[in-house]
Design a protein around this motif. Structure first.
Motif, PDB file in Angstrom:
ATOM      1  N   UNK A  90       0.908  -1.233   0.013  1.00 20.48           N
ATOM      2  CA  UNK A  90       0.222  -0.068   0.046  1.00 20.48           C
ATOM      3  C   UNK A  90       0.748   1.072   0.079  1.00 20.48           C
ATOM      4  N   UNK A  91       1.895   1.173   0.750  1.00 16.89           N
ATOM      5  CA  UNK A  91       3.092   2.285   0.773  1.00 16.89           C
ATOM      6  C   UNK A  91       3.210   2.647  -0.675  1.00 16.89           C
ATOM      7  N   UNK A  92       3.627   1.471  -1.377  1.00 17.61           N
ATOM      8  CA  UNK A  92       4.490   1.418  -2.669  1.00 17.61           C
ATOM      9  C   UNK A  92       3.252   2.165  -3.715  1.00 17.61           C
ATOM     10  N   UNK A  93       2.068   1.639  -3.532  1.00 16.45           N
ATOM     11  CA  UNK A  93       0.908   2.330  -4.316  1.00 16.45           C
ATOM     12  C   UNK A  93       0.599   3.840  -4.035  1.00 16.45           C
ATOM     13  N   UNK A 151       0.538   7.638  -6.110  1.00 18.19           N
ATOM     14  CA  UNK A 151      -0.645   8.179  -6.231  1.00 18.19           C
ATOM     15  C   UNK A 151      -1.694   7.173  -6.673  1.00 18.19           C
ATOM     16  N   UNK A 152      -1.491   5.842  -6.413  1.00 16.90           N
ATOM     17  CA  UNK A 152      -2.385   4.599  -6.890  1.00 16.90           C
ATOM     18  C   UNK A 152      -3.058   3.930  -5.781  1.00 16.90           C
ATOM     19  N   UNK A 153      -3.175   4.604  -4.619  1.00 15.05           N
ATOM     20  CA  UNK A 153      -4.062   4.046  -3.587  1.00 15.05           C
ATOM     21  C   UNK A 153      -5.192   4.862  -3.202  1.00 15.05           C
ATOM     22  N   UNK A 154      -5.730   5.281  -4.164  1.00 16.56           N
ATOM     23  CA  UNK A 154      -6.857   6.413  -3.932  1.00 16.56           C
ATOM     24  C   UNK A 154      -8.239   5.449  -3.553  1.00 16.56           C
ATOM     25  N   UNK A 155      -9.210   6.296  -2.720  1.00 16.45           N
ATOM     26  CA  UNK A 155     -10.205   5.521  -2.437  1.00 16.45           C
ATOM     27  C   UNK A 155     -11.019   5.444  -3.581  1.00 16.45           C
ATOM     28  N   UNK A 206     -11.847  -2.291   1.295  1.00 18.32           N
ATOM     29  CA  UNK A 206     -10.846  -3.335   1.843  1.00 18.32           C
ATOM     30  C   UNK A 206      -9.528  -3.236   1.078  1.00 18.32           C
ATOM     31  N   UNK A 207      -9.588  -2.641  -0.160  1.00 19.90           N
ATOM     32  CA  UNK A 207      -8.216  -2.373  -0.645  1.00 19.90           C
ATOM     33  C   UNK A 207      -7.489  -1.634  -0.051  1.00 19.90           C
ATOM     34  N   UNK A 208      -7.638  -0.851   0.922  1.00 21.22           N
ATOM     35  CA  UNK A 208      -7.198   0.229   1.403  1.00 21.22           C
ATOM     36  C   UNK A 208      -6.827  -0.291   2.876  1.00 21.22           C
ATOM     37  N   UNK A 250      -4.573   2.918   4.538  1.00 23.64           N
ATOM     38  CA  UNK A 250      -3.790   3.682   4.088  1.00 23.64           C
ATOM     39  C   UNK A 250      -4.363   3.939   2.564  1.00 23.64           C
ATOM     40  N   UNK A 251      -4.245   5.350   2.261  1.00 27.74           N
ATOM     41  CA  UNK A 251      -4.991   5.962   1.098  1.00 27.74           C
ATOM     42  C   UNK A 251      -4.194   7.032   0.574  1.00 27.74           C
ATOM     43  N   UNK A 252      -4.569   7.573  -0.657  1.00 27.38           N
ATOM     44  CA  UNK A 252      -4.138   8.794  -1.146  1.00 27.38           C
ATOM     45  C   UNK A 252      -5.498   9.686  -1.115  1.00 27.38           C
ATOM     46  N   UNK A 253      -5.391  10.884  -0.482  1.00 23.17           N
ATOM     47  CA  UNK A 253      -6.667  11.885  -0.673  1.00 23.17           C
ATOM     48  C   UNK A 253      -6.612  12.317  -1.897  1.00 23.17           C
ATOM     49  N   UNK A 254      -7.538  13.180  -1.976  1.00 23.36           N
ATOM     50  CA  UNK A 254      -8.036  14.075  -3.388  1.00 23.36           C
ATOM     51  C   UNK A 254      -6.632  14.881  -4.035  1.00 23.36           C
ATOM     52  N   UNK A 255      -5.891  15.304  -2.945  1.00 27.50           N
ATOM     53  CA  UNK A 255      -4.508  16.018  -3.234  1.00 27.50           C
ATOM     54  C   UNK A 255      -3.428  15.231  -3.493  1.00 27.50           C
TER      55      UNK A 255
END
Length: 204
Positions: free
Chosen positions: A61-64, A68-72, A108-110, A127-132
């Protein structure tokens, strides 16, 4: 340095710590790790599992997220932990994906880690990327009585889900600066490399 601990430092007040039952240099895939979150003077259990599985979850998840590939998922318009509780209550309007005909909630992907169902409190770590594009670490509580027959519970602290959700809020929510995320990825990779090396030496 405590060689039975691996510290993922977030900031001066917050860290995630892997507590081990042997020296870091002697790790094998299914050695147990206890994952804890330290917040100032408080500590919380985040999970107990095989070291390789818990480390791979973090690394992937950190790698993604660094790319910026861990968006919700686009359907997650409310807090992810809140929606996870809604899903466990079989609430309508949520989105799912399938693996081998088994349906899973998209959030659950995050998910990095989850505590055992008998933990107190029961927590999920996301763990995820927010809109920014920032990397967010969020730790959220779960309703303790999701899978208990409410008519039979003798827990004097029991409250209904409807009452509980009114007070829901994340336990912690922090931005992981990019340089910290890169350091965490490096630490996780070192753990996985050490496990692989130990297995290869054992199998010689």
């Amino acid at each position: 340095m405590n060689t039975n601990q691996i510290v993922f430092k977030l900031n001066t007040n917050e860290s995630i710590i892997f507590e081990l039952f042997d020296d870091v240099s002697k790790l094998y895939p299914c050695d147990e790790v206890v994952v804890k979150f330290y917040n100032k003077n408080n500590k919380y259990l985040l999970g107990i599992d095989c070291i390789r599985e818990r480390t791979e979850s973090l690394f992937n998840l950190i790698n993604d997220a660094l790319d910026n590939k861990a968006k919700l998922h686009k359907s997650i318009l409310n807090d992810i932990g809140y929606l996870w509780n809604e899903e466990m209550q079989d609430k309508p309007g949520l989105s799912y994906f399938k693996i081998d005909s088994i349906k899973y909630w998209v959030g659950l992907k995050n998910l990095i880690w989850a505590t055992p169902s008998n933990a107190n409190p029961i927590l999920s770590t996301w763990l995820y990327n927010n809109a920014s594009g920032e990397i967010i670490l969020e730790i959220t509580p779960s309703y303790p009585w999701h899978f208990i027959d409410t008519e039979d519970t003798k827990d004097e602290n029991f409250i209904s889900y409807e009452e509980w959700e009114k007070t829901y809020k994340p336990l912690a929510k922090s931005i992981i600066p990019k340089e910290i995320a890169i350091a965490w990825k490096k630490q996780a990779q070192e753990i996985l490399d050490q496990i692989k090396k130990n297995v290869e030496e054992y199998e010689k």
